[in-house]
Design a protein around this motif. Structure first.
Motif, PDB file in Angstrom:
ATOM      1  N   ASP A   1       0.537  -0.956  -0.154  1.00 19.69           N
ATOM      2  CA  ASP A   1      -0.352  -0.339  -0.172  1.00 19.69           C
ATOM      3  C   ASP A   1       0.641   1.561  -0.220  1.00 19.69           C
ATOM      4  O   ASP A   1       2.545   0.805  -0.401  1.00 19.69           O
ATOM      5  N   GLN A   2       0.284   2.412   0.009  1.00 25.48           N
ATOM      6  CA  GLN A   2       0.550   3.921  -0.020  1.00 25.48           C
ATOM      7  C   GLN A   2       1.779   3.577   0.889  1.00 25.48           C
ATOM      8  O   GLN A   2       3.083   4.380   0.874  1.00 25.48           O
ATOM      9  N   ARG A   3       2.124   3.395   2.007  1.00 27.61           N
ATOM     10  CA  ARG A   3       3.166   3.495   3.224  1.00 27.61           C
ATOM     11  C   ARG A   3       3.843   2.206   3.679  1.00 27.61           C
ATOM     12  O   ARG A   3       4.097   1.789   4.242  1.00 27.61           O
ATOM     13  N   GLY A   4       3.844   1.420   2.446  1.00 23.21           N
ATOM     14  CA  GLY A   4       4.522   0.089   2.220  1.00 23.21           C
ATOM     15  C   GLY A   4       4.312  -0.999   4.285  1.00 23.21           C
ATOM     16  O   GLY A   4       4.958  -1.239   4.600  1.00 23.21           O
ATOM     17  N   LEU A   5       2.808  -0.424   4.607  1.00 25.27           N
ATOM     18  CA  LEU A   5       3.032  -1.106   5.512  1.00 25.27           C
ATOM     19  C   LEU A   5       1.899  -2.785   5.790  1.00 25.27           C
ATOM     20  O   LEU A   5       1.875  -3.401   6.198  1.00 25.27           O
ATOM     21  N   GLN A   6       1.003  -2.677   3.856  1.00 29.00           N
ATOM     22  CA  GLN A   6       0.782  -4.034   3.925  1.00 29.00           C
ATOM     23  C   GLN A   6       0.362  -4.688   2.347  1.00 29.00           C
ATOM     24  O   GLN A   6       0.670  -3.967   1.721  1.00 29.00           O
ATOM     25  N   ALA A   7       1.062  -5.638   2.455  1.00 28.54           N
ATOM     26  CA  ALA A   7       1.108  -6.037   0.612  1.00 28.54           C
ATOM     27  C   ALA A   7       0.297  -6.498   0.174  1.00 28.54           C
ATOM     28  O   ALA A   7      -1.173  -6.931   0.925  1.00 28.54           O
ATOM     29  N   VAL A   8      -0.563  -5.772  -0.831  1.00 27.73           N
ATOM     30  CA  VAL A   8      -2.068  -5.325  -1.464  1.00 27.73           C
ATOM     31  C   VAL A   8      -1.975  -5.933  -3.007  1.00 27.73           C
ATOM     32  O   VAL A   8      -3.388  -6.274  -3.508  1.00 27.73           O
ATOM     33  N   GLY A   9      -0.576  -6.511  -3.958  1.00 31.62           N
ATOM     34  CA  GLY A   9      -1.149  -6.897  -4.561  1.00 31.62           C
ATOM     35  C   GLY A   9       0.098  -7.789  -5.511  1.00 31.62           C
ATOM     36  O   GLY A   9       0.785  -7.936  -4.974  1.00 31.62           O
ATOM     37  N   VAL A  10      -0.132  -8.126  -6.759  1.00 30.16           N
ATOM     38  CA  VAL A  10       1.745  -8.669  -6.891  1.00 30.16           C
ATOM     39  C   VAL A  10       1.308  -8.112  -8.103  1.00 30.16           C
ATOM     40  O   VAL A  10       0.309  -7.952  -9.119  1.00 30.16           O
ATOM     41  N   GLY A  11       2.663  -7.973  -8.870  1.00 31.30           N
ATOM     42  CA  GLY A  11       2.777  -7.515 -10.484  1.00 31.30           C
ATOM     43  C   GLY A  11       4.271  -8.054 -10.857  1.00 31.30           C
ATOM     44  O   GLY A  11       4.744  -8.608 -10.373  1.00 31.30           O
ATOM     45  N   ILE A  12       4.239  -8.192 -12.253  1.00 31.23           N
ATOM     46  CA  ILE A  12       5.677  -8.298 -13.188  1.00 31.23           C
ATOM     47  C   ILE A  12       6.193  -6.715 -13.473  1.00 31.23           C
ATOM     48  O   ILE A  12       5.678  -6.102 -14.498  1.00 31.23           O
ATOM     49  N   PHE A  13       7.902  -7.279 -13.174  1.00 34.35           N
ATOM     50  CA  PHE A  13       7.912  -5.875 -13.943  1.00 34.35           C
ATOM     51  C   PHE A  13       9.890  -7.050 -14.140  1.00 34.35           C
ATOM     52  O   PHE A  13       9.984  -7.325 -13.615  1.00 34.35           O
ATOM     53  N   PRO A  14       9.403  -7.064 -15.415  1.00 27.60           N
ATOM     54  CA  PRO A  14      10.392  -7.019 -16.515  1.00 27.60           C
ATOM     55  C   PRO A  14      11.971  -6.902 -16.235  1.00 27.60           C
ATOM     56  O   PRO A  14      12.580  -8.418 -15.835  1.00 27.60           O
ATOM     57  N   ASN A  15      12.526  -6.066 -15.514  1.00 22.88           N
ATOM     58  CA  ASN A  15      13.866  -5.593 -15.519  1.00 22.88           C
ATOM     59  C   ASN A  15      14.427  -6.148 -14.573  1.00 22.88           C
ATOM     60  O   ASN A  15      15.691  -6.391 -14.255  1.00 22.88           O
ATOM     61  N   LEU A  16      13.709  -5.782 -12.988  1.00 22.24           N
ATOM     62  CA  LEU A  16      13.719  -6.624 -12.254  1.00 22.24           C
ATOM     63  C   LEU A  16      13.783  -8.058 -12.162  1.00 22.24           C
ATOM     64  O   LEU A  16      14.891  -8.127 -11.289  1.00 22.24           O
TER      65      LEU A  16
END
Length: 490
Positions: free
Chosen positions: A181-196
């Motif tokens: 979330d916006q403050r880094g306090l809870q995991a809210v989703g998942v994504g794919i970042f190819p370079n990472l």
């Protein structure tokens, strides 16, 4: 992506190297998500566009599943959501997050083709899936995911083969990045970042990854450049150095980290900290006194601590927080005469105890546990570790609430210094900390001028406006870089 270049070696495979010198806090590169989705259980309270947690969200009038902050977020997300919207509406319900993410990846490939995007160093097709290393249970789960996808995927869209669909699910399993979330306090989703995905693991890395969805006004004006991950340097990095991040929380014994990495990411960690067992002596340390505890006593206490942690986790999941406090107190009473302040089994109990006690507004006891926890963390974690910064911040706030303004201000300043490196000054959590730092600095000056007046004013303020109840303890704080789909209970 001018700051990095891809390399390949026989031992480590692909990786990224720095093409110029960097210093602590520098953003080496930033990357937008190729595709991302909100977790199933948070779909109603997290914006499907900017991934911010909000109390009131507007629901998509068509599919009734996606939620947004407002029409601006809904409009910005329409390109990614329109096919999903029709598919959910047709099927009558939304599939699980992995299927939704796979579909979003496929719809993007359908729009743009499967080659390199202009900002990518690697294509989705070329990312590793490790399917050949899956155990039987994982293969069964993969086949179930593929079947769910085929039932969800519209017949009028481009049809992909079973092999390619399996590849996409394998990529998600091994490379899905946890969004907070916006403050880094809870995991809210998942994504794919190819370079990472090209950045290799090290238990003591030179970089950290932060999800930065920016401030809301910036999101409104230039959404696609704000909702991103940032790879930030933790110290000096020379030109030609390999860039590394930690896939797992460092607060584990080297053997346990290696087992976790092997199980979740299918490689054997050969970093220096694992091969030499660096810090393991601290994580298992006992009191160094004349009457040093016998090995049998230590072994018995470790087993007791593990069993108690299972009871604590169960009580915590059921919301029985007073029972959690009792279990923590009993466990700490047995641990403290034997374990040193860096012992991992005691640190885990101290962490939970301080968080739950804060929620119950038992701030003085919470502060005492938090101080002990931070003392141990400072000897174990990298000095610029994001988890350390967040822990020190929580401890500082707890001391502030308890009325220990000097210690509280010092911890908040320490946390601010760490998170400036790991998150940067524009991140919402850094801005919150800056406000807290200014407030506690003002209160500290008042305290030093007249301690009696300070406590009198504080007591009067609390009488007129009691502390708000702290948020319920959260067991989903993101600690690992990549998101691994949990195994379903049989």
């Amino acid at each position: 992506m001018d700051n990095v270049e891809m390399f390949e070696s026989e031992s480590k495979g692909r990786g990224l190297k720095a093409t110029k010198e960097s210093w602590a806090g520098d953003v080496i590169f930033a990357e937008r998500a190729y595709a991302a989705v909100v977790f199933d259980n948070l779909s109603h309270c997290v914006c499907h566009c900017c991934f911010k947690r909000q109390e009131k969200l507007q629901r998509c009038g068509q599919c009734k599943f996606a939620h947004y902050c407002d029409r601006t977020c809904q409009k910005d997300s329409w390109t990614e959501h329109k096919h999903e919207c029709a598919a959910i509406k047709k099927s009558g319900k939304a599939p699980n997050e992995n299927t939704r993410l796979a579909a979003r990846i496929m719809w993007r490939i359908e729009r743009e083709g499967g080659g390199l995007a202009e900002w990518c160093l690697v294509s989705i097709d070329d990312l590793q899936n490790h399917i050949e290393k899956f155990e039987e249970e994982e293969k069964e789960g993969l086949m179930e995911d593929v079947q769910n996808f085929l039932e969800y995927w519209p017949s009028q869209n481009k049809q992909f083969g079973m092999h390619y669909i399996s590849h996409i699910f394998g990529v998600i399993s091994c490379n899905g990045f946890t969004l907070s979330d916006q403050r880094g306090l809870q995991a809210v989703g998942v994504g794919i970042f190819p370079n990472l995905c090209l950045v290799n693991h090290d238990c003591w890395p030179n970089c950290t990854v932060i999800f930065n969805n920016g401030n809301h006004e910036a999101v409104r004006s230039m959404f696609h450049t704000q909702m991103r991950i940032e790879l930030r340097s933790l110290g000096k990095i020379n030109k030609g150095d390999e860039l590394t991040v930690s896939y797992v929380d460092f607060l584990n014994l080297s053997e346990d980290r290696r087992k976790l990495l092997k199980k979740q990411y299918y490689f054997d960690c050969t970093c220096e900290h694992c091969t030499k067992g660096i810090k393991d002596d601290l994580l298992l340390a006992v009191k160094e006194e004349e009457n040093k505890p016998e090995d049998s006593v230590v072994k018995e206490l470790i087993q007791f601590s593990k069993e108690t942690m299972e009871k604590i986790d169960k009580a915590r999941s059921e919301g029985a927080y007073h029972q959690v406090v009792k279990l923590c107190r009993d466990c700490l009473m047995r641990q403290e005469p034997v374990f040193a302040d860096t012992n991992i089994y005691m640190l885990r109990v101290l962490s939970i105890a301080s968080e739950v006690l804060s929620y119950l507004q038992m701030f003085q006891e919470a502060a005492e546990n938090a101080r002990k926890m931070v003392d141990g963390y400072l000897k174990i974690y990298h000095p610029s570790n994001a988890q350390l910064g967040m822990a020190v911040m929580r401890a500082g706030v707890t001391h502030w609430h308890a009325g220990f303004i000097e210690i509280g201000h010092g911890m908040i300043c320490k946390a601010y210094a760490i998170l400036l490196v790991t998150h940067g000054p524009s991140h919402p959590i850094a801005k919150d900390l800056e406000v807290m730092r200014n407030q506690t600095e003002m209160e500290l000056r008042m305290f030093k001028e007249n301690e009696f007046v300070y406590h009198s004013m504080r007591e009067a303020a609390l009488t007129n406006k009691p502390f708000q109840v702290m948020k319920e303890p959260n067991v989903e704080t993101p600690k690992n870089t990549f998101h691994k789909k949990p195994q379903e209970a049989k």
